[in-house]
Design a protein around this motif. Sequence first.
Motif, PDB file in Angstrom:
ATOM      1  N   VAL A 298       1.295  -1.210   0.408  1.00 45.20           N
ATOM      2  CA  VAL A 298      -0.189  -0.114   0.423  1.00 45.20           C
ATOM      3  C   VAL A 298       0.938   1.489   0.073  1.00 45.20           C
ATOM      4  CG1 VAL A 298      -1.507   1.280   1.694  1.00 45.20           C
ATOM      5  CG2 VAL A 298      -1.467  -1.107   1.177  1.00 45.20           C
ATOM      6  N   LEU A 299       0.408   1.534  -0.771  1.00 44.50           N
ATOM      7  CA  LEU A 299       1.216   3.709  -0.979  1.00 44.50           C
ATOM      8  C   LEU A 299       0.084   4.427  -0.086  1.00 44.50           C
ATOM      9  CD1 LEU A 299       3.077   5.683  -1.599  1.00 44.50           C
ATOM     10  CD2 LEU A 299       2.555   5.338  -3.874  1.00 44.50           C
ATOM     11  N   ILE A 300       0.581   5.300   0.798  1.00 48.05           N
ATOM     12  CA  ILE A 300      -0.412   6.724   1.482  1.00 48.05           C
ATOM     13  C   ILE A 300      -0.057   7.884   0.731  1.00 48.05           C
ATOM     14  CG2 ILE A 300      -1.359   7.872   3.321  1.00 48.05           C
ATOM     15  CD1 ILE A 300      -0.551   4.178   4.939  1.00 48.05           C
TER      16      ILE A 300
ATOM     17  N   HIS B 240      -0.502   9.884   8.834  1.00 42.40           N
ATOM     18  CA  HIS B 240       0.016   9.190  10.521  1.00 42.40           C
ATOM     19  C   HIS B 240      -1.527   7.996  11.220  1.00 42.40           C
ATOM     20  CE1 HIS B 240       2.327   8.061  13.540  1.00 42.40           C
ATOM     21  NE2 HIS B 240       2.445   7.403  13.558  1.00 42.40           N
ATOM     22  N   ALA B 241      -2.748   8.980  11.197  1.00 42.38           N
ATOM     23  CA  ALA B 241      -3.374   7.666  11.301  1.00 42.38           C
ATOM     24  C   ALA B 241      -3.949   6.892  10.399  1.00 42.38           C
ATOM     25  CB  ALA B 241      -5.522   8.542  12.074  1.00 42.38           C
ATOM     26  N   ILE B 242      -3.985   7.234   8.782  1.00 36.54           N
ATOM     27  CA  ILE B 242      -4.379   6.289   8.006  1.00 36.54           C
ATOM     28  C   ILE B 242      -3.323   5.388   8.111  1.00 36.54           C
ATOM     29  CG2 ILE B 242      -4.543   6.204   5.839  1.00 36.54           C
ATOM     30  CD1 ILE B 242      -5.609   9.095   5.001  1.00 36.54           C
TER      31      ILE B 242
ATOM     32  N   CYS C 286       4.795   5.490   2.599  1.00 31.59           N
ATOM     33  CA  CYS C 286       4.187   6.625   2.585  1.00 31.59           C
ATOM     34  C   CYS C 286       5.074   7.721   1.986  1.00 31.59           C
ATOM     35  CB  CYS C 286       4.147   6.823   4.016  1.00 31.59           C
ATOM     36  SG  CYS C 286       2.644   8.856   3.889  1.00 31.59           S
ATOM     37  N   ALA C 287       4.617   8.376   0.783  1.00 29.53           N
ATOM     38  CA  ALA C 287       5.117   9.520   0.446  1.00 29.53           C
ATOM     39  C   ALA C 287       4.294  10.997   0.691  1.00 29.53           C
ATOM     40  CB  ALA C 287       5.103   9.787  -1.188  1.00 29.53           C
TER      41      ALA C 287
ATOM     42  N   LEU D 212      -2.421  -0.914  -3.543  1.00 25.00           N
ATOM     43  CA  LEU D 212      -3.670   0.545  -3.313  1.00 25.00           C
ATOM     44  C   LEU D 212      -2.543   1.540  -3.169  1.00 25.00           C
ATOM     45  CD1 LEU D 212      -6.698   1.396  -2.867  1.00 25.00           C
ATOM     46  CD2 LEU D 212      -6.510  -0.015  -1.111  1.00 25.00           C
ATOM     47  N   THR D 213      -3.158   2.566  -3.898  1.00 20.59           N
ATOM     48  CA  THR D 213      -2.491   3.888  -3.235  1.00 20.59           C
ATOM     49  C   THR D 213      -3.961   4.728  -2.476  1.00 20.59           C
ATOM     50  OG1 THR D 213      -1.323   4.202  -5.551  1.00 20.59           O
ATOM     51  CG2 THR D 213      -1.431   5.846  -4.201  1.00 20.59           C
ATOM     52  N   ILE D 214      -3.936   4.856  -1.706  1.00 20.37           N
ATOM     53  CA  ILE D 214      -4.780   6.328  -0.856  1.00 20.37           C
ATOM     54  C   ILE D 214      -4.468   7.248  -0.579  1.00 20.37           C
ATOM     55  CG2 ILE D 214      -5.786   6.241   1.607  1.00 20.37           C
ATOM     56  CD1 ILE D 214      -4.997   3.228   1.843  1.00 20.37           C
ATOM     57  N   ILE D 215      -4.964   8.288  -0.926  1.00 19.43           N
ATOM     58  CA  ILE D 215      -4.902   9.578  -1.823  1.00 19.43           C
ATOM     59  C   ILE D 215      -4.911  10.264   0.270  1.00 19.43           C
ATOM     60  CG2 ILE D 215      -4.422  11.192  -2.784  1.00 19.43           C
ATOM     61  CD1 ILE D 215      -3.328   9.315  -4.213  1.00 19.43           C
TER      62      ILE D 215
END
Length: 424
Positions: free
Chosen positions: A3-5, A13-15, A30-31, A65-68
């Motif tokens: 997963v990429l956030i 941070h919470a995600i 994380c980016a 999965l990438t989460i924006i």
Amino acid sequence: MKVLIVGSGGREHAIAWSVAKSPKVDKIYCAPGNAGISEYAECVSIGAMEFEKLADFAEEKAIDLTIIGMDDPLVGGVVDVFEARGLKVFGPRKNAAILEGSKAFSKDLMKKYNIPTAAYENFDDPEKALEYLRTKAKFPIVLKADGLALGKGVLICNTLGEAEEGVKEIMEDKKFGSAGNTMVIEEFMTGREVSVLSYVDGKTIKTMTSAQDHKRAMDGDKGLNTGGMGTFSPSPFYTEEVDAFCQKYIYQPTVDAMAAEGRPFVGIIFFGLMLTQDGPKVLEYNARFGDPEAQVVLPRMKNDIIEVMEACINGTLDQVDLQFEDNAAVCVVLASEGYPVKYEKGIPMYGFENFKDKEGYYCFHAGTKFQDGQIVTNGGRVLGITAKGSDLKEARKKAYEATEWITFANKYMRHDIGKAIDEA
Ligand code: AMP
Ligand code: GLY
């Protein structure tokens, strides 16, 4: 799963904390991330607005999965870039993120579909705005830059003089850049403000537990507007009756309206509500988790966040039983003295070890980084100290207790986060 956030604040941070709990997930990136996020995720130095670089990275690492997390990339169309390359991504496309990206759009949508909100007019000519203010306006009145302005593009004006100055700032001096090309002039509402976040799959909406934010910098709601100085969840003012009204007249109608406009919304809709004497009305929409709302809502969510997000993407949210713990959470933001105007960064911080193995206490990093192996401040909002309790009062007591565990030279916080609880 990998997963990429995308993002670097307390919300991300919470995600990341939530994603790390999912048994489906093996690896998180994380980016660009921050010092706290690096506990769960490998941080990569790609900026949130570097869409092609983010997509290259997702391809290269075979991200599932990438989460924006943030509004800017969503409004800018990062989801469209990912989808065009066949990459799975959680968040609204550009044509749906406009719900947050343009206040003029969202006001027109609410008017067209009879969704309760403050009366308003949109203007793209400052002369016409001034004429309206001089002839038709009742004070106080609210001026809003149309576009994204870091939560600062809203001016509440008590007199015609202030409003004239506001038009100049927003539309002529372009204090908020092109966000001020168009302006909304809106009726001033009074009441309690509540934040309700929701998951949306294009047609189905599932709302999360409610929260309340404290936007002003100083105790007693004095001082300038900030990104948010603290939150609590649930809101004692968000009753079952209020919820029933909003479900019927606000939440589903918004999702249906976006679908009817050919802009199906997939992702998070954050409803900023004002509980007025005439019933709940929409203050604003956001197209992402709130910050620091996420820091009190996600620790109380029972579901696997990855399952919920995948259901949104797959259009199967109706099959998800979204559940929250029957408790409460409070988040107190530790900021740099001087925020939101001028503040020092790079100040060493101490005490993180105090959170180790403490059940129900969370130290979410908002603006921090590593410097010579030491965690230092790197922003206005530095940390979000969250605690859970059996009720709001207990959660507040614990959260304030935990704010003492961290020290840094220019630490600043509000001391009245959750004060409204005592009035409930
Ligand atoms: P927004 O970015 O639209 O949420 O506005 C920022 C803050 O300004 C809100 O959280 C409210 O406290 C206040 N605000 C915005 N619109 C109104 C309004 N129509 N009446 C009263 N306060 C408002
Ligand atoms: N805390 C308000 C926001 O995230 O917009």
